[in-house]
Scaffold this motif. Sequence first.
Motif, PDB file in Angstrom:
ATOM      1  N   PRO B  11      -9.507  -0.442  -6.882  1.00  0.00           N
ATOM      2  CA  PRO B  11     -10.011  -0.335  -5.508  1.00  0.00           C
ATOM      3  C   PRO B  11      -8.905   0.131  -4.555  1.00  0.00           C
ATOM      4  O   PRO B  11      -9.160   0.917  -3.668  1.00  0.00           O
ATOM      5  N   LEU B  12      -7.691  -0.348  -4.767  1.00  0.00           N
ATOM      6  CA  LEU B  12      -6.578   0.038  -3.897  1.00  0.00           C
ATOM      7  C   LEU B  12      -5.372   0.405  -4.746  1.00  0.00           C
ATOM      8  O   LEU B  12      -5.097  -0.249  -5.755  1.00  0.00           O
ATOM      9  N   TYR B  92      -2.945   2.253   2.036  1.00  0.00           N
ATOM     10  CA  TYR B  92      -3.413   2.247   0.648  1.00  0.00           C
ATOM     11  C   TYR B  92      -4.305   3.459   0.414  1.00  0.00           C
ATOM     12  O   TYR B  92      -4.934   3.958   1.349  1.00  0.00           O
ATOM     13  N   ALA B  94      -7.704   4.048  -1.164  1.00  0.00           N
ATOM     14  CA  ALA B  94      -8.835   3.281  -1.671  1.00  0.00           C
ATOM     15  C   ALA B  94      -9.705   4.206  -2.511  1.00  0.00           C
ATOM     16  O   ALA B  94      -9.873   5.376  -2.165  1.00  0.00           O
ATOM     17  N   ASP B  95     -10.230   3.663  -3.616  1.00  0.00           N
ATOM     18  CA  ASP B  95     -11.249   4.392  -4.356  1.00  0.00           C
ATOM     19  C   ASP B  95     -10.720   5.663  -5.023  1.00  0.00           C
ATOM     20  O   ASP B  95     -11.484   6.578  -5.272  1.00  0.00           O
ATOM     21  N   SER B 129      -0.428  -6.307  -5.246  1.00  0.00           N
ATOM     22  CA  SER B 129      -1.816  -6.706  -4.990  1.00  0.00           C
ATOM     23  C   SER B 129      -2.813  -5.659  -5.492  1.00  0.00           C
ATOM     24  O   SER B 129      -3.992  -5.760  -5.210  1.00  0.00           O
ATOM     25  N   CYS B 130      -2.329  -4.666  -6.240  1.00  0.00           N
ATOM     26  CA  CYS B 130      -3.208  -3.604  -6.736  1.00  0.00           C
ATOM     27  C   CYS B 130      -3.218  -3.551  -8.263  1.00  0.00           C
ATOM     28  O   CYS B 130      -2.691  -2.597  -8.846  1.00  0.00           O
ATOM     29  N   PRO B 131      -3.791  -4.553  -8.921  1.00  0.00           N
ATOM     30  CA  PRO B 131      -3.844  -4.494 -10.382  1.00  0.00           C
ATOM     31  C   PRO B 131      -4.788  -3.373 -10.828  1.00  0.00           C
ATOM     32  O   PRO B 131      -5.775  -3.104 -10.140  1.00  0.00           O
ATOM     33  N   PRO B 132      -4.481  -2.716 -11.947  1.00  0.00           N
ATOM     34  CA  PRO B 132      -5.349  -1.628 -12.397  1.00  0.00           C
ATOM     35  C   PRO B 132      -6.719  -2.158 -12.805  1.00  0.00           C
ATOM     36  O   PRO B 132      -6.840  -3.286 -13.258  1.00  0.00           O
ATOM     37  N   ALA B 133      -7.747  -1.312 -12.647  1.00  0.00           N
ATOM     38  CA  ALA B 133      -9.097  -1.695 -13.059  1.00  0.00           C
ATOM     39  C   ALA B 133      -9.543  -0.741 -14.165  1.00  0.00           C
ATOM     40  O   ALA B 133      -9.199   0.436 -14.146  1.00  0.00           O
TER      41      ALA B 133
END
Lengths: 379, 244
Positions: B11-12, B92, B94-95, B129-133
């Motif tokens: 997300p970020l 950041y 986003a998306d 605060s930006c863990p991979p998805a």
Amino acid sequence: MPRTILDVHIIQSVPPSNINRDDTGSPKTAVYGGRRRARVSSQAWKRATREAFPAHLDRSELGMRTRQVVEVLATEITRQAPALAERAADLAGEVLTAIGIKTKAARKDGAAPESEFLLFLSHRQIESLAELAVTAATEAGDGKVSINKQEAKARADREHSVDIALFGRMVASATDLNVEAAVQVAHALSVHAVDNEYDYFTAVDDSKKNNDDEDAGAGMIGTVEFNSSTLYRYAALDLDALCDNLGDATAAVRAAEAFTRAFITSMPSGKQNTFANRTLPDAVLLIVRQRQPINLVGAFEEVVEDNAEHGRVHAAIGKLAEHARELHTAFDETPVAAWTFGIGEKKIAPLAELATHTTFDPAVRAVGELLGQRLAASS
Amino acid sequence: MSCLLLRLAAPLQSWGTSSRFTRRNTDRAPSRSGVLGLLAAATGRRRTDPLEELLDLRIGVRIEQPGRLERDFQTARSRDGQISMPLSYRFYLADAVFAVAVHGPDQLLETVEQALRAPAFPLYLGRRSCPPAGVLLHGMHDGDLAQVLAEAPWLASPWVQKQHRAPMVTLDTVADCPATEPRAELVRDEPVSFDPRHRQYDWRTVLSSQVTVPNPLHRSPTPIPAAAFAGGGHDPMAVFEEPI
């Protein structure tokens, strides 16, 4: 060496609220999957978690073996400056005196003095206090060693050590304790699309109302922005890193339990008196893994639609469980163990297929027990 | 020599290369220092450790889905709430989704791939605060950076691929290149040390380019069935083809 990672996944509904706002007063948002979502920043929830620690962490439980603090400190001084080996115990005593910790003779003959009380100092604190002693000894040469009391106290601030071991600290000045965080918290995002709404308010001026010479207008008007959301919250805790930071397995397990409880039950306090929005999670999934943390936010890249059958929470739990299963297959990932709890047998059912269905306290205790076993096995 | 293909999505994400003080910017694509930092974390190097052979890896990025800029406003106070720290602004993406090709000796890439399966430190995309998805690893591919970036399938999210109503898509790429390349740009993004006490970056040369790849979710337009108008799911723009 087997690693141990704890993933915390939470689905939580929050009524109209503004718990985390930007500089214009709007609730924070972000776009994901092409749709605008409510967002609560990681730093906001970390602060709320920190604030909740005292309720979940009995500090007397920490620091099991540190009555021998003189010895621990002397060993570290020797490691940093082998030349000081003979004076290390005396230097350690000096440092403790500067902090204001009284020491007394050991119960065993020939052992280093002990502190009067159990004392909890994290790994990095021991390192940095030793550094202070070494610097002071080097500067003094053959003269009298003087240790700056304020500096020593700052380095031994025990109240901070657990949160710093969990959340890390990055300070530019080299003298400070830089610690690599053991916990990763993602920004919470709503599982559905959100538009911020405006509450128009008027504030009546009581005194003006009673004065016939005044007009009938309000004393003040304005708007408050808010939204309501079902959030997906995620955090990952690296137990090995935490144990490394604290230097004590028992303390690491206690801290991990306290973090889990505090993260699950806390909420940022923004505008809470206006909205009374404190809720508890609808569903929690705790997963212990041995390879890497896995963020399940991808479950919600496609939004939960407003007209979802049986409501948003139900749909979100279903999506979360499905996505977890798909990712586990894709990554050849088998969790070590998992627990889930939340509202209603029926709603939790999809998660109960992936995890042991229990309640809050037993789940956290079970996690703590497993973490303790794994640390004992790997040491 | 081959390439390891990664998909960086969350997300970020945030890839600052010239961030200082209270305004933390992000570039529009992952930085070399950011990606090497990710690999260093996976292989268990601490911030103070030398990067060694990781510096020999060459990095190429393809922008699968550019995302958009989000500004995060952050306040901070001391632990006792007495002292207010300076207000800060963090930016950041986003998306966004990026394909990253990492080119180097096979043995090193295999080590890196293994490390990414069980990373020593939790991974994040530019900020903690930006863990991979989703799935990060997309396999080893023969060829150099340009070749792999030109041939890799489009890794954008399904909803982006569905919205892109054309059989092909043109994507921007940014890749390491030799300093002798005439169209090279110079950016300060070569990590020397991540030690927080004296972070050091050197200059690197990059080449920006474009590649065109097929859209796996392209369906040739068909007459709209009447059912599409039921339930409020009608998209009146569906009849227009986007120019390629």
